[in-house]
Design a protein around this motif. Sequence first.
Motif: not given
Length: 526
Positions: A395-409, A457-470
């Motif tokens: 979750r912290g490495t990839a999956t949360f980033a993939l969840v937020f990636a399309p929103l940023g794109c 979990v909160g840390c992983q979500v924030l990492q997903g926001v940084a790597d995926g959405f941003c």
Amino acid sequence: MMTAPSDTEGYTGGQGDSPDSPDRNRQRNLVDDHNHNQGQDDGYSQGHVTGTGLHPLHQSQGRYPRASSRRASAAPLNYDVPDDYAHLEASNISPVQNPDEDPITRLDTLERVRTRDRDYLREQRRKPLPPPQEPESSAEDYEREKQAGVVAKRQKVSRLATELYTISYLIFFSLLGTLARLGLQALTSAYPQSPIIFPSIWPNFAGCVVMGFLAEDRMLFRPDWGQQQPNPKKDDDDDEEAKDIDPAAAKKAHMALKKTIPLYVGLATGFCGSFTSFSSFIRDIYLALSNDLAAHGSSAAPVSRNGGYSFMALLAVTITTISLSLSGLFAGAHLAIAIATLFTRFDLGLPYTFVSRILDRLIVLLGFGCWLGAVLLSIWPPDRHSAQPEKERWRGTATFALVFAPLGCLTRFYASAHLNGRLPSFPLGTFVVNMLGTAVLGMAWDLNHVPSLGGVVGCQVLQGVADGFCGCLTTVSTWVSELAALRRRHAYVYGGASVGGGLALMVVVMGSLRWTEGFGEVKCIS
């Protein structure tokens, strides 16, 4: 609305569409007027513009190989594309405008193209439609082609279907771009004694190489893409007609054609924009300034240094990233020029039938299906029931980033489409999303590094926001392509405002924590 340029003279409609119909006259007169204005603005003679558009097919002059010597008499590709799609990326400006290295050439700029498009659209909204004026030879051409059996049916794609295909491509390629960025960062920053310790450099370089290739390439999507060719036979007028076509005008027409294809938009805006990250670039600049830019995986505390060395570190990250990104853009363009002959010899272009009838429909399932799969993997990560469940990495490495990636794109796509054309000398859409993504990344970084705040979990979500959405909201590939296409003074203003504005945001957001309580240890494995 944007339509792909046609390369026929006179009638270009499908079977059953009479060349004398009022709708056909109305469409032809509008496009003829636009092309006439373009010819005057660009210094090309009106003989280079015929029928309903520039001739993109004949490109035998110059280093590019000639894809076909036949005149396409079928209807053009007919995606119903909004006018705002013209503002995506550096509209109609290729990185290498003089591939043949002619001693005298005419260079175009992003300001001129977007100003011309904006003024034309405003003029067409204000003035009434001109009276229909049918070329004398159009009816004869239609009857002759109808008897020869080469008049093809128009490929109609509705506005709703076009936008659905485009969004699906953007979602799918944003996921691929995010995975490529995270994977390349892990590969290039994890080995010992790495010469470059900031992880954003290689994804930005590689994404710009792909962007340069797509912008310059004319073989993946052939100039006659989406048109049915008549049966091969000798046409004595082909060589004379090809001589009348300006290669620069044909190249511009092909650039306009590519922007009407959802697959190309997905590759350029979705994949390249998500592969590169402007917010990560600005984050690395700030970390170099604050002496917190340590090698990946290094636990050693940074050695204290004075402000002069920190300023040199700031310049090192800035100059290295911008120089390599611009070099990657032109390297990709040079690669497209070099292998164009191979594409023609082995017929490696993308088949229109497969893309329009199969891939466009399949990508709807793939795009939304993969996005749903990323959500499910984040809810039930595969490593939850491992021997050490406290060390969940997915979750912290990839999956949360993939969840937020399309929103940023998707946010970047619509912001660029609606804002980039407002100021021709300053791409406002790209600037806004880069600043917004940088600010959000700074806030996510602060929340992840606040001492004694949050859990895993909160840390992983924030990492997903940084790597995926941003990471997908901001882009370096589009940014450097705009820098290369703008006039010199405007490019320095735009580039300086982007880097300076982003760094100022990071100093306010991240600096407020760094120079008060300091950065704490991250509680999740990223």
